[in-house]
Design a protein around this motif. Sequence first.
Motif, PDB file in Angstrom:
ATOM      1  N   THR A  53       5.502  12.558   0.717  1.00  0.00           N
ATOM      2  CA  THR A  53       4.922  12.405   1.925  1.00  0.00           C
ATOM      3  C   THR A  53       3.483  12.210   1.782  1.00  0.00           C
ATOM      4  O   THR A  53       2.961  12.783   0.850  1.00  0.00           O
ATOM      5  N   ILE A  54       2.725  11.288   2.603  1.00  0.00           N
ATOM      6  CA  ILE A  54       1.340  11.459   2.411  1.00  0.00           C
ATOM      7  C   ILE A  54       0.728  11.866   3.543  1.00  0.00           C
ATOM      8  O   ILE A  54       1.003  11.696   4.826  1.00  0.00           O
ATOM      9  N   ILE A  96       0.688  -1.165   0.015  1.00  0.00           N
ATOM     10  CA  ILE A  96       0.011  -0.067  -0.038  1.00  0.00           C
ATOM     11  C   ILE A  96       0.981   1.259   0.135  1.00  0.00           C
ATOM     12  O   ILE A  96       0.524   2.099  -0.638  1.00  0.00           O
ATOM     13  N   LEU A  97       1.829   1.301   0.845  1.00  0.00           N
ATOM     14  CA  LEU A  97       2.468   2.388   0.899  1.00  0.00           C
ATOM     15  C   LEU A  97       3.484   2.664  -0.464  1.00  0.00           C
ATOM     16  O   LEU A  97       3.620   3.703  -0.769  1.00  0.00           O
ATOM     17  N   LYS A  98       3.774   1.432  -1.224  1.00  0.00           N
ATOM     18  CA  LYS A  98       4.628   1.740  -2.283  1.00  0.00           C
ATOM     19  C   LYS A  98       3.646   2.124  -3.573  1.00  0.00           C
ATOM     20  O   LYS A  98       4.079   2.886  -4.310  1.00  0.00           O
ATOM     21  N   SER A  99       2.368   1.767  -3.527  1.00  0.00           N
ATOM     22  CA  SER A  99       1.722   2.193  -4.392  1.00  0.00           C
ATOM     23  C   SER A  99       1.076   3.841  -4.411  1.00  0.00           C
ATOM     24  O   SER A  99       1.197   4.780  -5.015  1.00  0.00           O
ATOM     25  N   PHE A 100       1.322   4.259  -2.996  1.00  0.00           N
ATOM     26  CA  PHE A 100       1.007   5.731  -2.645  1.00  0.00           C
ATOM     27  C   PHE A 100       2.562   6.648  -3.001  1.00  0.00           C
ATOM     28  O   PHE A 100       2.499   7.744  -3.194  1.00  0.00           O
ATOM     29  N   ASN A 101       3.826   5.899  -2.935  1.00  0.00           N
ATOM     30  CA  ASN A 101       5.041   6.425  -2.992  1.00  0.00           C
ATOM     31  C   ASN A 101       6.000   5.825  -3.834  1.00  0.00           C
ATOM     32  O   ASN A 101       6.676   5.275  -3.485  1.00  0.00           O
ATOM     33  N   PRO A 102       5.592   5.760  -5.226  1.00  0.00           N
ATOM     34  CA  PRO A 102       6.421   4.836  -6.138  1.00  0.00           C
ATOM     35  C   PRO A 102       7.894   5.472  -6.300  1.00  0.00           C
ATOM     36  O   PRO A 102       8.742   4.415  -6.250  1.00  0.00           O
ATOM     37  N   ILE A 103       8.100   6.694  -6.110  1.00  0.00           N
ATOM     38  CA  ILE A 103       9.676   7.309  -6.117  1.00  0.00           C
ATOM     39  C   ILE A 103      10.399   6.912  -4.704  1.00  0.00           C
ATOM     40  O   ILE A 103      11.610   7.045  -4.746  1.00  0.00           O
TER      41      ILE A 103
END
Length: 71
Positions: A66-67, A55-62
């Motif tokens: 910050t989310i 889930i975190l990787k899908s929000f933050n591919p680079i």
Amino acid sequence: MQTRRCQQCQSQLQGRVDKKFCSDQCRFLYNNQKKRSAEVTISNVNQVLRRNRTILKSFNPIGKTTIPKLY
């Protein structure tokens, strides 16, 4: 005097006074069953962690974004 029994198959034991199992197979089975419950817990925790990382990787591919916290 009490008859001693195998901890796995409950068959009567003969031999040493401190003997717990009738055979190596019973000893292996007993110890594997004992470990299995701990391994299931660890497996469940690892599954949740893996899902969270996905889930975190899908929000933050680079990897530098910050989310915002969702309530």
